[in-house]
Design a protein around this motif. Structure first.
Motif, PDB file in Angstrom:
ATOM      1  N   THR A  16       0.961  -1.490   0.199  1.00 44.92           N
ATOM      2  CA  THR A  16       0.042  -0.113  -0.020  1.00 44.92           C
ATOM      3  C   THR A  16       0.765   1.111  -0.177  1.00 44.92           C
ATOM      4  OG1 THR A  16      -1.368   0.941   1.185  1.00 44.92           O
ATOM      5  CG2 THR A  16      -0.070   0.082   2.604  1.00 44.92           C
ATOM      6  N   THR A  17      -0.028   2.197  -0.223  1.00 45.88           N
ATOM      7  CA  THR A  17       0.882   3.723  -0.467  1.00 45.88           C
ATOM      8  C   THR A  17       0.416   4.499   0.140  1.00 45.88           C
ATOM      9  OG1 THR A  17       1.755   3.034  -2.190  1.00 45.88           O
ATOM     10  CG2 THR A  17       2.113   5.485  -1.966  1.00 45.88           C
ATOM     11  N   CYS A  18       0.999   5.143   1.162  1.00 41.68           N
ATOM     12  CA  CYS A  18      -0.120   5.633   2.240  1.00 41.68           C
ATOM     13  C   CYS A  18       0.760   6.627   2.052  1.00 41.68           C
ATOM     14  CB  CYS A  18      -0.605   5.294   3.069  1.00 41.68           C
ATOM     15  SG  CYS A  18      -1.565   6.453   3.948  1.00 41.68           S
ATOM     16  N   ARG A  19       0.623   8.220   2.287  1.00 37.72           N
ATOM     17  CA  ARG A  19       1.348   9.604   2.449  1.00 37.72           C
ATOM     18  C   ARG A  19       2.705   9.312   1.692  1.00 37.72           C
ATOM     19  NH1 ARG A  19      -1.247  12.013   8.088  1.00 37.72           N
ATOM     20  NH2 ARG A  19      -3.160  11.120   6.948  1.00 37.72           N
ATOM     21  N   GLY A  20       2.787   8.421   0.419  1.00 34.14           N
ATOM     22  CA  GLY A  20       3.778   8.853   0.177  1.00 34.14           C
ATOM     23  C   GLY A  20       4.635   7.749   0.099  1.00 34.14           C
ATOM     24  N   THR A  21       4.330   6.955   1.126  1.00 35.73           N
ATOM     25  CA  THR A  21       5.570   5.542   1.888  1.00 35.73           C
ATOM     26  C   THR A  21       4.707   4.350   1.187  1.00 35.73           C
ATOM     27  OG1 THR A  21       5.909   6.772   3.846  1.00 35.73           O
ATOM     28  CG2 THR A  21       6.038   4.722   4.060  1.00 35.73           C
ATOM     29  N   THR A  22       5.356   3.477   0.157  1.00 34.79           N
ATOM     30  CA  THR A  22       4.626   2.074   0.467  1.00 34.79           C
ATOM     31  C   THR A  22       5.527   1.109   2.000  1.00 34.79           C
ATOM     32  OG1 THR A  22       5.095   2.736  -2.569  1.00 34.79           O
ATOM     33  CG2 THR A  22       5.149   0.359  -0.758  1.00 34.79           C
ATOM     34  N   ALA A  23       5.411   0.208   1.628  1.00 33.22           N
ATOM     35  CA  ALA A  23       4.601  -0.750   2.890  1.00 33.22           C
ATOM     36  C   ALA A  23       4.806  -2.101   2.018  1.00 33.22           C
ATOM     37  CB  ALA A  23       4.599  -0.102   3.886  1.00 33.22           C
ATOM     38  N   SER A  24       5.364  -3.149   2.550  1.00 32.23           N
ATOM     39  CA  SER A  24       4.642  -4.296   2.487  1.00 32.23           C
ATOM     40  C   SER A  24       4.060  -4.887   3.445  1.00 32.23           C
ATOM     41  CB  SER A  24       5.281  -4.817   1.302  1.00 32.23           C
ATOM     42  OG  SER A  24       5.100  -6.773   0.869  1.00 32.23           O
ATOM     43  N   THR A  25       3.536  -4.998   3.960  1.00 34.64           N
ATOM     44  CA  THR A  25       3.255  -5.614   5.785  1.00 34.64           C
ATOM     45  C   THR A  25       1.498  -5.817   5.608  1.00 34.64           C
ATOM     46  OG1 THR A  25       3.217  -5.630   7.889  1.00 34.64           O
ATOM     47  CG2 THR A  25       2.834  -3.054   6.898  1.00 34.64           C
ATOM     48  N   THR A  26       0.921  -6.646   6.151  1.00 31.73           N
ATOM     49  CA  THR A  26      -0.168  -6.367   6.784  1.00 31.73           C
ATOM     50  C   THR A  26      -0.520  -6.053   7.864  1.00 31.73           C
ATOM     51  OG1 THR A  26       0.701  -8.549   8.859  1.00 31.73           O
ATOM     52  CG2 THR A  26      -0.259  -9.299   6.335  1.00 31.73           C
ATOM     53  N   GLN A  27       0.274  -5.318   8.867  1.00 29.29           N
ATOM     54  CA  GLN A  27      -0.417  -4.871   9.438  1.00 29.29           C
ATOM     55  C   GLN A  27      -1.482  -4.018   9.606  1.00 29.29           C
ATOM     56  OE1 GLN A  27       2.455  -4.630  13.217  1.00 29.29           O
ATOM     57  NE2 GLN A  27       1.578  -3.338  14.557  1.00 29.29           N
ATOM     58  N   PRO A  28      -0.862  -2.752   8.527  1.00 27.43           N
ATOM     59  CA  PRO A  28      -2.062  -1.792   8.495  1.00 27.43           C
ATOM     60  C   PRO A  28      -3.292  -2.382   7.086  1.00 27.43           C
ATOM     61  CG  PRO A  28       0.403  -1.090   7.501  1.00 27.43           C
ATOM     62  CD  PRO A  28       0.250  -2.622   6.901  1.00 27.43           C
ATOM     63  N   TRP A  29      -3.168  -3.278   7.056  1.00 23.43           N
ATOM     64  CA  TRP A  29      -4.702  -3.719   6.670  1.00 23.43           C
ATOM     65  C   TRP A  29      -5.933  -3.964   7.833  1.00 23.43           C
ATOM     66  CZ3 TRP A  29      -6.707  -2.247   2.222  1.00 23.43           C
ATOM     67  CH2 TRP A  29      -5.370  -1.905   1.483  1.00 23.43           C
TER      68      TRP A  29
END
Length: 87
Positions: A16-29
């Motif tokens: 996901t990309t949020c506020r210019g940061t791309t993260a590959s993780t399940t925690q935000p979801w």
């Protein structure tokens, strides 16, 4: 002879990309899903994580917007609820 076993793969992750940061993780979801479930059931279990200076703000550090993550889960859930278009 040992049985032929397929190596276990790691659980799928979402990028996901949020506020210019791309993260590959399940925690935000996971928080997005909890917010979605809270809305469906009329509960507020996610609220304790979203307190000012709470665990979510400490972990996310402005990288993720909980409302955006919830919206994505709402969209996915809506898509699944509709079922396949077989026409």
């Amino acid at each position: 002879m040992a049985p032929n076993r397929t190596p276990r793969s790691s659980p799928p992750t979402w990028t996901t990309t949020c506020r210019g940061t791309t993260a590959s993780t399940t925690q935000p979801w996971a928080l997005g899903a909890l917010l979605h479930i809270d809305e469906l059931r009329g509960t507020n279990h996610a609220g304790r994580f979203l307190q000012p200076d709470g665990l979510w703000q400490q972990w996310a550090k402005g990288r993720f917007d909980a409302a955006v993550l919830k919206k994505r889960i709402d969209e996915l859930s809506s898509y699944v609820d509709k079922g396949p278009d077989l026409a």
